[in-house]
Design an enzyme around this catalytic site. Structure first.
Site, mmCIF file in Angstrom:
data_model
loop_
_atom_site.group_PDB
_atom_site.id
_atom_site.type_symbol
_atom_site.label_atom_id
_atom_site.label_comp_id
_atom_site.label_asym_id
_atom_site.label_seq_id
_atom_site.Cartn_x
_atom_site.Cartn_y
_atom_site.Cartn_z
ATOM 1 N N PHE A 24 44.430 167.992 -19.549
ATOM 2 C CA PHE A 24 44.432 166.868 -20.399
ATOM 3 C C PHE A 24 45.839 166.243 -19.833
ATOM 4 C CE2 PHE A 24 46.252 163.966 -23.475
ATOM 5 C CZ PHE A 24 45.150 163.393 -24.021
ATOM 6 N N GLU A 25 45.596 165.177 -19.363
ATOM 7 C CA GLU A 25 46.771 164.196 -19.066
ATOM 8 C C GLU A 25 46.638 162.793 -19.265
ATOM 9 O OE1 GLU A 25 47.877 165.000 -15.161
ATOM 10 O OE2 GLU A 25 49.617 166.326 -15.720
ATOM 11 N N ILE A 26 47.425 161.951 -20.134
ATOM 12 C CA ILE A 26 47.145 160.382 -19.834
ATOM 13 C C ILE A 26 48.746 160.109 -19.315
ATOM 14 C CG2 ILE A 26 47.269 158.488 -21.139
ATOM 15 C CD1 ILE A 26 45.646 159.993 -23.375
ATOM 16 N N HIS A 86 54.036 169.987 -12.811
ATOM 17 C CA HIS A 86 54.057 168.765 -13.284
ATOM 18 C C HIS A 86 55.189 168.700 -14.455
ATOM 19 C CE1 HIS A 86 49.952 166.698 -12.461
ATOM 20 N NE2 HIS A 86 50.705 166.989 -11.186
#
Ligand code: GDP
Ligand code: MN
Length: 407
Positions: free
Chosen positions: A283-285, A320
């Protein structure tokens, strides 16, 4: 006079054994929830964390102008059912209100069936993109004998996916190449989605506009420890980068979180100075401009040259996270607590009326509840916000309730 006959199971030693079994059955039946709760879950429940709904100045309506953003997904043709499940979940909870486009990436061409069936799931545009081989293939400077040896050794040590070469390629692509794909040129925000995930809460605001208005760079839901055997040299290699490029270290960095030893000294020692805490990147926004920045580009190049994506099994999540924790001000990283999310075995389930079908505050149904790294993140946020005199969003309450670890 006849003696009272006590059944054998009520006499020692059988009696003690049956009592123990009964107690275990009662415990697992009635206290299962408590058993499964991580320290982070307990702390959140204990302080009854307040939640402020973000206020946005972009009303929905006929003339709604979307943010410059897309939903992106790296996926294989054979994961079609899984990605359809994820699409249904995200469309229902968020995207059917906003119709952001979906961009699918693959190292092989998507089949017609894949395109036909995914198109049916959304009113947003769908794009199907092939990854250029030079972004995906094992670089020619990787030594194949050393690679074979390393894969063999990691397999023997039980590192998950270590002997699956495509997994290494996937992690490297997600670390240093996804944002370079021509299909993302000119796009600013992305939401990364994987097959077989769930979204539990109704999201009635535009998360991309939230990122814009609140000046956020990266949003996550789940924060966990990693297997140190997969990232043994990541931290030493990162330190050599920082020694040569100290100007990239943000003043308000997240080093407390990245380099904590107190909570799990074993992880820290095996990972040579890295707590192994990371944002779970399935999950990444995020804001693509962070990955396009000079600091990140140089960092990725430096990492890549060491071959660690192949000779070790560096995940894109720790890569990241280390970069975000070093180069970014802590306040630019946002915990999307209100986005109920599950990628087995971990869950983010807020105790909010907008969420259904997940158990509030429960981080996992499995035995991995000690992998929850949120307590350390709360501590980090609390310290950073306090230093800058900003609202800590309730994180200090949690951090204080866990103080024993930080004094
Ligand atoms: P896990 O979440 O770490 O267990 O790994 P996954 O198997 O879910 O892989 C992570 C993401 O990369 C998912 O979106 C997969 O669909 C995708 N992925 C993994 N390997 C490949 C591959 O070889 N080709 C493509 N196109 N996608 C892949
Ligand atoms: Mn996955």
């Amino acid at each position: 006079m006849s003696a009272i006959c006590i059944p054998r199971w009520l006499r020692p030693p059988l009696f003690s054994v049956s009592m123990l079994i009964t107690m275990a059955v009662v415990y697992f039946t009635y206290f299962d929830e408590a058993w499964n709760m991580s320290e982070g879950d307990r702390a959140i429940v204990r302080v009854n964390l307040p939640f402020k709904k973000p206020l946005l100045h972009h009303p929905k309506g006929a003339a709604y102008v979307r943010a410059n953003a897309s939903i992106i997904s790296l996926v294989r043709n054979e994961e079609l059912d899984g990605i359809i499940q994820s699409m249904r979940e995200l469309e229902r909870s968020f995207n059917s209100k906003f119709n952001y486009s979906w961009i699918f990436f693959n190292n092989e061409p998507f089949t017609d069936e894949f395109k036909r069936r995914t198109r049916k799931e959304t009113n947003g545009e769908c794009h199907y993109e092939l990854i250029p081989p030079e972004h995906w293939n094992v670089p020619d400077w990787i030594d194949h004998n050393k690679l074979e040896e390393s894969l063999h050794e990691m397999r023997a040590q039980g590192v998950q996916y270590a002997d699956k070469l495509s997994y290494h390629q996937m992690c490297r692509w997600n670390s240093g190449f996804f944002y370079k794909h021509p299909a993302l040129k000119g796009i600013k925000y992305y939401w990364r989605v994987e097959p077989d995930v769930k979204f539990y809460c109704d999201i009635d605001y535009d998360v991309f506009k939230f990122m814009e208005e609140y000046n956020k760079t990266y949003g996550f839901t789940i924060n966990v420890y990693d297997d140190p055997k997969s990232v043994r040299s990541l931290w030493p290699v990162t330190q050599s980068f920082l020694d040569a490029n100290p100007q990239y270290l943000s003043r308000d960095n997240s080093l407390l979180w990245l380099t904590d030893r107190k909570r799990r000294p074993g992880r820290y020692d095996e990972a040579n100075g890295y707590s192994t805490c990371h944002f779970w990147s399935n999950f990444e926004i995020g804001d693509l401009d962070f990955w396009r920045s000079e600091a990140y580009e140089q960092f990725f190049e430096h990492l890549d040259r060491t071959g660690g994506f192949f000779y070790e099994r560096w995940g894109d999540a720790p890569v990241h996270s280390v970069a975000l924790g070093l180069f970014l001000d802590n306040e630019k990283i946002h915990w999307f607590r209100d986005i109920g999310y599950e990628h087995p075995p971990y869950i983010n389930c807020p105790n909010l009326p907008s969420c259904q079908a997940c158990q509030p505050n429960l981080f996992t149904h499995s035995w991995f509840n000690y992998e929850d790294c949120r307590p350390l993140w709360f501590h980090q946020v609390c310290e950073s916000r306090r230093r800058k005199g900003l609202d800590d969003e309730g994180m200090c309450m949690i951090a204080h309730s866990l103080r024993k670890y930080h004094d």
